[in-house]
Design a protein around this motif. Structure first.
Motif, PDB file in Angstrom:
ATOM      1  N   ALA A  97      -9.644 -30.719  33.458  1.00 12.55           N
ATOM      2  CA  ALA A  97     -10.847 -31.303  32.883  1.00 12.55           C
ATOM      3  C   ALA A  97     -10.646 -31.750  31.440  1.00 12.55           C
ATOM      4  O   ALA A  97     -11.142 -32.797  31.020  1.00 12.55           O
ATOM      5  N   ALA A  98      -9.890 -30.976  30.672  1.00 11.57           N
ATOM      6  CA  ALA A  98      -9.713 -31.271  29.251  1.00 11.57           C
ATOM      7  C   ALA A  98      -8.917 -32.557  29.029  1.00 11.57           C
ATOM      8  O   ALA A  98      -9.136 -33.268  28.043  1.00 11.57           O
ATOM      9  N   TYR A  99      -8.001 -32.857  29.938  1.00 15.67           N
ATOM     10  CA  TYR A  99      -7.122 -34.013  29.766  1.00 15.67           C
ATOM     11  C   TYR A  99      -7.414 -35.126  30.772  1.00 15.67           C
ATOM     12  O   TYR A  99      -6.658 -36.100  30.845  1.00 15.67           O
ATOM     13  N   LEU A 100      -8.493 -35.011  31.531  1.00 14.47           N
ATOM     14  CA  LEU A 100      -8.776 -35.989  32.571  1.00 14.47           C
ATOM     15  C   LEU A 100      -8.902 -37.399  32.010  1.00 14.47           C
ATOM     16  O   LEU A 100      -8.411 -38.363  32.604  1.00 14.47           O
ATOM     17  N   ARG A 101      -9.553 -37.521  30.871  1.00 16.06           N
ATOM     18  CA  ARG A 101      -9.738 -38.848  30.269  1.00 16.06           C
ATOM     19  C   ARG A 101      -8.376 -39.479  29.951  1.00 16.06           C
ATOM     20  O   ARG A 101      -8.178 -40.687  30.163  1.00 16.06           O
ATOM     21  N   GLY A 102      -7.443 -38.664  29.493  1.00 17.08           N
ATOM     22  CA  GLY A 102      -6.104 -39.161  29.232  1.00 17.08           C
ATOM     23  C   GLY A 102      -5.360 -39.508  30.506  1.00 17.08           C
ATOM     24  O   GLY A 102      -4.660 -40.527  30.578  1.00 17.08           O
ATOM     25  N   SER A 103      -5.504 -38.674  31.532  1.00 18.65           N
ATOM     26  CA  SER A 103      -4.818 -38.927  32.805  1.00 18.65           C
ATOM     27  C   SER A 103      -5.264 -40.248  33.415  1.00 18.65           C
ATOM     28  O   SER A 103      -4.447 -41.037  33.906  1.00 18.65           O
ATOM     29  N   VAL A 104      -6.573 -40.499  33.392  1.00 13.70           N
ATOM     30  CA  VAL A 104      -7.106 -41.737  33.958  1.00 13.70           C
ATOM     31  C   VAL A 104      -6.580 -42.946  33.185  1.00 13.70           C
ATOM     32  O   VAL A 104      -6.200 -43.963  33.775  1.00 13.70           O
ATOM     33  N   ALA A 154     -14.675 -38.402  18.023  1.00 11.70           N
ATOM     34  CA  ALA A 154     -15.137 -37.802  16.764  1.00 11.70           C
ATOM     35  C   ALA A 154     -15.302 -38.832  15.651  1.00 11.70           C
ATOM     36  O   ALA A 154     -15.677 -38.482  14.526  1.00 11.70           O
ATOM     37  N   GLY A 155     -15.030 -40.104  15.958  1.00 17.10           N
ATOM     38  CA  GLY A 155     -15.113 -41.139  14.937  1.00 17.10           C
ATOM     39  C   GLY A 155     -13.998 -41.071  13.917  1.00 17.10           C
ATOM     40  O   GLY A 155     -14.142 -41.547  12.796  1.00 17.10           O
ATOM     41  N   GLN A 156     -12.864 -40.475  14.307  1.00 16.52           N
ATOM     42  CA  GLN A 156     -11.732 -40.299  13.404  1.00 16.52           C
ATOM     43  C   GLN A 156     -10.457 -40.890  13.997  1.00 16.52           C
ATOM     44  O   GLN A 156      -9.373 -40.349  13.831  1.00 16.52           O
ATOM     45  N   GLY A 157     -10.603 -41.996  14.714  1.00 15.91           N
ATOM     46  CA  GLY A 157      -9.461 -42.604  15.373  1.00 15.91           C
ATOM     47  C   GLY A 157      -8.400 -43.083  14.403  1.00 15.91           C
ATOM     48  O   GLY A 157      -8.702 -43.556  13.309  1.00 15.91           O
ATOM     49  N   CYS A 158      -7.151 -42.946  14.805  1.00 12.00           N
ATOM     50  CA  CYS A 158      -6.020 -43.470  14.031  1.00 12.00           C
ATOM     51  C   CYS A 158      -5.758 -44.914  14.453  1.00 12.00           C
ATOM     52  O   CYS A 158      -6.189 -45.340  15.531  1.00 12.00           O
ATOM     53  N   PRO A 159      -5.052 -45.690  13.628  1.00 13.51           N
ATOM     54  CA  PRO A 159      -4.803 -47.093  13.978  1.00 13.51           C
ATOM     55  C   PRO A 159      -4.199 -47.290  15.361  1.00 13.51           C
ATOM     56  O   PRO A 159      -4.624 -48.175  16.109  1.00 13.51           O
ATOM     57  N   LEU A 160      -3.215 -46.446  15.736  1.00 14.06           N
ATOM     58  CA  LEU A 160      -2.562 -46.623  17.035  1.00 14.06           C
ATOM     59  C   LEU A 160      -3.445 -46.202  18.201  1.00 14.06           C
ATOM     60  O   LEU A 160      -3.177 -46.573  19.347  1.00 14.06           O
ATOM     61  N   ASP A 161      -4.498 -45.453  17.927  1.00 12.70           N
ATOM     62  CA  ASP A 161      -5.417 -45.075  19.000  1.00 12.70           C
ATOM     63  C   ASP A 161      -6.108 -46.304  19.587  1.00 12.70           C
ATOM     64  O   ASP A 161      -6.568 -46.278  20.739  1.00 12.70           O
ATOM     65  N   LYS A 168      -0.934 -32.414  18.366  1.00 12.44           N
ATOM     66  CA  LYS A 168      -2.309 -31.898  18.456  1.00 12.44           C
ATOM     67  C   LYS A 168      -3.351 -32.997  18.626  1.00 12.44           C
ATOM     68  O   LYS A 168      -4.360 -32.822  19.315  1.00 12.44           O
ATOM     69  N   GLY A 169      -3.165 -34.145  17.988  1.00 15.69           N
ATOM     70  CA  GLY A 169      -4.182 -35.194  17.992  1.00 15.69           C
ATOM     71  C   GLY A 169      -4.151 -36.046  19.250  1.00 15.69           C
ATOM     72  O   GLY A 169      -3.151 -36.710  19.523  1.00 15.69           O
ATOM     73  N   LYS A 170      -5.219 -36.028  20.025  1.00 17.94           N
ATOM     74  CA  LYS A 170      -5.311 -36.844  21.229  1.00 17.94           C
ATOM     75  C   LYS A 170      -6.235 -38.025  20.968  1.00 17.94           C
ATOM     76  O   LYS A 170      -7.293 -37.875  20.341  1.00 17.94           O
ATOM     77  N   PRO A 171      -5.894 -39.206  21.445  1.00 13.27           N
ATOM     78  CA  PRO A 171      -6.676 -40.391  21.082  1.00 13.27           C
ATOM     79  C   PRO A 171      -8.127 -40.317  21.516  1.00 13.27           C
ATOM     80  O   PRO A 171      -9.017 -40.745  20.770  1.00 13.27           O
ATOM     81  N   TRP A 172      -8.397 -39.782  22.713  1.00 14.11           N
ATOM     82  CA  TRP A 172      -9.791 -39.708  23.167  1.00 14.11           C
ATOM     83  C   TRP A 172     -10.625 -38.772  22.293  1.00 14.11           C
ATOM     84  O   TRP A 172     -11.781 -39.055  22.013  1.00 14.11           O
ATOM     85  N   ALA A 173     -10.019 -37.679  21.842  1.00 15.59           N
ATOM     86  CA  ALA A 173     -10.750 -36.733  20.989  1.00 15.59           C
ATOM     87  C   ALA A 173     -11.000 -37.321  19.607  1.00 15.59           C
ATOM     88  O   ALA A 173     -12.094 -37.177  19.041  1.00 15.59           O
TER      89      ALA A 173
END
Length: 285
Positions: free
Chosen positions: A5-12, A258-265, A249-254
């Motif tokens: 569940a925690a990584y489902l958004r990334g898996s999809v 959180a409104g803290q996306g990095c450029p590569l996200d 530690k930093g995942k793009p969806w998270a």
């Protein structure tokens, strides 16, 4: 791939990226490994998101793995599913002889068939990009290196770090060599004395480092999630890119949520089929 569940958004997102860049998506068969508690819900989500996807799900009992899991530097690394890659030859049917294993925090921007075609020469069990400039000693504790018997493990091997989030694996050779049991022996030792800190990675290094078939670095532009403590933004390594990997530690969806996306996200966001905020905001972040 594993599914939780925690990584489902990334898996999809990873699956979508693979399909988008494949020259023949009908030829791709996905194998998802999950746990009993979430299997039905996750399978429904995958089926609803990709109605024509060729896939199977395999349910593992986390308790059967958890007894060998030691605490690491980051909670996510302690998940039994993080160790499922060690048991692929036992989980998948024996009729499957070769697989590409992928983490859930990545996207492909090239055809996965090119990666799957990697030759495993000289009897190699797995292939992965190696990083011989990394400080290999840092992946094990001073107690490990101070013990002559343990440190001799790498004698005669040009051992280099490799990231286990992208691997091409010959399952028949793995089964024949009983490599799962070899890694379990190191995990059992880890329970008795602290010889490493980084989850499921060190057992792979202990068993395979120095005997890995080469894969071009373009197939794992890893570390985009920063380190295991703060998850700060990072830039791409120089060179061609076929796969972007947000290990760390930093995942793009998270970060986007959180409104803290990095450029590569912003490169990950177009594949986010389970977005909960507007893609416009995600890319502007």
């Amino acid at each position: 791939m594993t599914l939780d569940a925690a990584y489902l958004r990334g898996s999809v997102a990873a699956v979508y990226s693979i399909l988008q860049h494949s020259s023949c998506p009908d030829n791709i068969h996905f194998h998802f490994i999950t746990t009993t508690a979430t299997a039905s819900d996750l399978r429904r989500t995958i089926a609803a998101t990709f109605p024509y996807l060729n896939f199977e799900t395999y349910v593992v009992n986390p308790d059967s793995i958890a007894s060998l899991v030691s605490n690491s530097i980051r909670l996510a690394l302690d998940s039994p599913l993080n160790y499922a890659r060690i048991y692929l030859p036992q989980i998948l049917p024996e009729s499957i002889s070769k697989v590409v294993y992928l983490d859930s925090d990545l996207i492909l921007v090239d055809d996965v068939a090119d990666l799957a075609a990697t030759e495993l020469e000289n009897g190699a069990v797995l292939a992965a990009p190696e990083y011989c400039n990394a400080n290999f000693t840092a992946y094990f504790t001073p107690s490990f290196w101070a013990n002559p018997t343990l440190s001799m493990t790498f004698a005669g091997r040009k051992a280099c770090y490799f990231n286990t989030g992208v691997m091409v694996i010959d399952l028949r050779r793995w089964r024949a060599g009983d490599y799962t049991r070899r890694m379990e022996e190191w995990m059992e030792l880890q329970k008795r004395m602290r010889i490493y800190e980084l989850g499921s990675l060190p057992p792979f290094l202990l068993v395979f480092a120095g005997e890995v078939a080469p894969v071009d670095h373009r197939w794992n532009q890893h570390g985009l999630g920063g380190d295991n403590y703060r998850g700060l933004c990072r830039q791409l390594h120089p060179g061609r890119v076929s796969l972007l990997h947000w290990s760390g530690k930093g995942k793009p969806w998270a970060r986007i949520e959180a409104g803290q996306g990095c450029p590569l996200d912003a490169l990950w966001a177009p594949y986010d089929l389970l977005e909960t905020t507007s893609k416009e905001n995600a890319i502007d972040t």
